[in-house]
Design an enzyme around this catalytic site. Structure first.
Site, PDB file in Angstrom:
ATOM      1  N   GLY A   1       1.366  -1.417   4.972  1.00  0.00           N
ATOM      2  CA  GLY A   1       1.829  -2.456   5.878  1.00  0.00           C
ATOM      3  C   GLY A   1       0.853  -3.548   6.215  1.00  0.00           C
ATOM      4  N   GLY A   2      -0.257  -3.690   5.471  1.00  0.00           N
ATOM      5  CA  GLY A   2      -1.151  -4.824   5.689  1.00  0.00           C
ATOM      6  C   GLY A   2      -1.602  -4.925   7.134  1.00  0.00           C
TER       7      GLY A   2
ATOM      8  N   THR B   1       0.823  -1.188   0.000  1.00  0.00           N
ATOM      9  CA  THR B   1       0.000   0.000   0.000  1.00  0.00           C
ATOM     10  C   THR B   1       0.865   1.248   0.000  1.00  0.00           C
ATOM     11  OG1 THR B   1      -1.585  -1.204   1.393  1.00  0.00           O
ATOM     12  CG2 THR B   1      -1.816   1.160   1.352  1.00  0.00           C
TER      13      THR B   1
END
Length: 528
Positions: free
Chosen positions: A424-425, A343
């Site tokens: 960073g999920g 992202t």
């Protein structure tokens, strides 16, 4: 330690300098924060392709003075053909593929999100679309220097990508991973952006570009068809919200994990912690994260198929019960299932007080890896986040998959408006909590709050372990205390990519704009 950047005419934060400059230039030319964000979103799609692109999704939280914040959801829906039975017919019954044509099963939603966001400029659009897209077009045609981050990521993920149609021709150099500093020219993508500038953003869904992409995707083996593009539109709604002692928080609606980010801070607020970066601070946020993620993993998905509204999770009484389950001295057993993702987050503020929190993604590194040679667009693999088993996140035609993406915004009680976020999920809600608590609850400078060492519980971008990861700049005594409390601690390098690429923009009541960017990224914080 570097301090925040300041200004009164505008501010922009992005994880790549080219995007920050594009946004700054639009603000300096009289454009709004929304227009600046569109320019930066197009630019970073060219400059940071391993993290995002116009074949992915995007989400916005927009603050306009005197009005309630609004959320824009550019969340692509699954193809009409994309069902459990259709994939079973392709021999896929356990899990959806992460790479290749069968992973490209959701409509890219980010450009539709740009369209809706531009309708929300407080004083209307001030600049033509061609001006907004010009920096990205030039960068694609003339070339951008590959970053060390892109080079290392490409090297790490090459085995799963090199044979996907279009990837090698677009992102490799003579069949090899390009070195940092290599000039990456994306002429086809530049022409696509130029076509959007001339024909309008809707061409992506209902024009020549839609026809080109649909034909390519079908021929490659994807379930996406032109009707999936034609029927798609971004959503506009009130964001999720909760009140804590520092102010009112806002975040994006399902299928994103925005509710988890809000829950973590609301639970932590009930613990009464008063000092940053001590045991009570880290342990409290980590334990709040566990409770939020347990509920997220069990119940979150397409809101049409959830058991109830996510806003109900933020009911003060329910949060009070959950907070009572936190042991302030001992770690809860872990892990739970983790959610990966790649992202970029960006923030903007203009001199009129409009503030934007924006996030754009293709899910994994380079998404599905599938690149249309005629347009230079590569397609996300967000559909890999669907489940093939029953539940709120089960694959269904036109359903929306679970999203790690969640841009954050807050109205602080002292009058500040804060936009913040990160890539960073699994780490996104955790990094948001670290930044917000340090800045808004414990009084740190915004840049200090972002630069300070961070932690990550569980798997995330580019990593497979489920431990509690701490950057090695933390006090050794704190690390020992966390281990003694039962946390399975793993030390990671200082300024690690695993800790995310964060940023923040705050507008103070007197009009001062405070901006910060992450030293872990290739970005810049610009105030002027």
């Amino acid at each position: 330690m570097r301090s925040s950047a300041y200004g009164f005419n505008g501010g922009f934060s992005a994880p790549h300098r080219a995007a920050s400059l594009a946004g700054r230039d639009i603000l300096a030319a009289g454009g709004s924060a929304v227009e600046a964000m569109v320019a930066a979103a197009a630019t970073i799609a060219v400059a940071y392709p391993h993290m995002n692109g116009i074949g992915g999704d995007g989400f916005w939280i927009i603050h306009r003075p005197g009005q309630a914040p609004v959320a824009v959801s550019g969340c692509g829906r699954a193809a009409g053909l994309a069902s459990v039975d259709w994939y079973a017919g392709q021999g896929i019954t356990d899990a959806l593929p992460a790479r290749g044509p069968l992973a490209a099963l959701t409509v890219p939603g980010t450009i539709a999100g740009w369209t809706e966001a531009l309708k929300l400029c407080p004083k209307g659009n001030r600049l033509p679309l061609a001006d907004l897209l010009a920096p990205a077009i030039a960068l694609a045609r003339d070339g951008v220097a590959v970053t060390e981050n892109q080079a290392s990521t490409t090297h790490e993920k090459l085995d799963g990508l090199r044979d996907v149609p279009g990837f090698a021709d677009t992102f490799l150099h003579d069949g090899a991973v390009p070195k940092a500093g290599h000039r990456l020219v994306q002429a086809a993508l530049g022409q696509t952006l130029a076509q959007l500038a001339e024909a309008g953003l809707d061409d992506y869904y209902r024009g020549d570009l839609a026809q080109t992409h649909a034909a390519f995707l079908e021929s490659a083996g994807s379930p996406l068809r032109v009707d999936d593009f034609t029927r798609f539109a971004a959503g506009v709604a009130a964001p999720l919200t909760t009140q804590i002692s520092a102010g009112r928080l806002f975040n994006s609606n399902p299928p994103t994990q925005g509710v988890s980010s809000l829950m973590i801070l609301a639970l932590f607020d009930r613990l009464g912690v008063t000092k940053a970066d001590r045991f009570d601070h880290l342990h409290g946020l980590i334990e709040a994260t566990k409770l939020a993620f347990i509920q997220r993993n069990a119940e979150l998905g397409d809101p049409n198929y959830m058991a109830g509204p996510a806003q109900d999770w933020l009911d003060p009484a329910k949060l009070g019960v959950l907070a009572g389950q936190i042991d302030t001295a001992k770690a809860r057993p872990w892990p739970e299932v983790a959610k990966p993702g790649d992202t970029i987050w960006m923030g903007a503020a203009d001199k009129d007080g409009c503030v934007v929190s924006f996030i754009q993604s293709v899910f994994w590194e380079f998404g599905s890896g599938l690149v249309c040679p005629d347009t230079g667009v590569f397609f996300q693999n967000r559909g890999a986040g669907f489940s093939l088993t029953a539940g709120p996140n089960q694959l269904r035609p036109h359903a929306r998959p679970f999203h790690t993406l969640n841009p954050a915004l807050a109205h602080l009680d002292d009058g500040r408006v804060l936009a913040y976020g990160t890539m960073g999920g699994e780490g996104q809600p955790q990094t948001q909590a670290a930044i917000f608590s340090r800045y808004a609850m414990f009084g740190q400078d915004l840049q200090q709050a972002i630069t300070a060492p961070r932690w990550l519980l569980g798997k995330t971008w580019g990593d497979a372990t489920t431990s509690l990861k701490l950057e090695d700049r933390f006090d050794p005594t704190l690390v020992a205390d966390l281990r003694a409390a039962g946390h399975e601690v793993e030390i990671i390098p200082a300024y690690s990519d695993l800790a995310g690429h964060a940023g923040g923009v705050a507008v103070w009541p007197d009009g001062q704009i405070e901006v910060a960017a992450d030293p872990r990224s290739d970005g810049a914080a610009l105030g002027f």
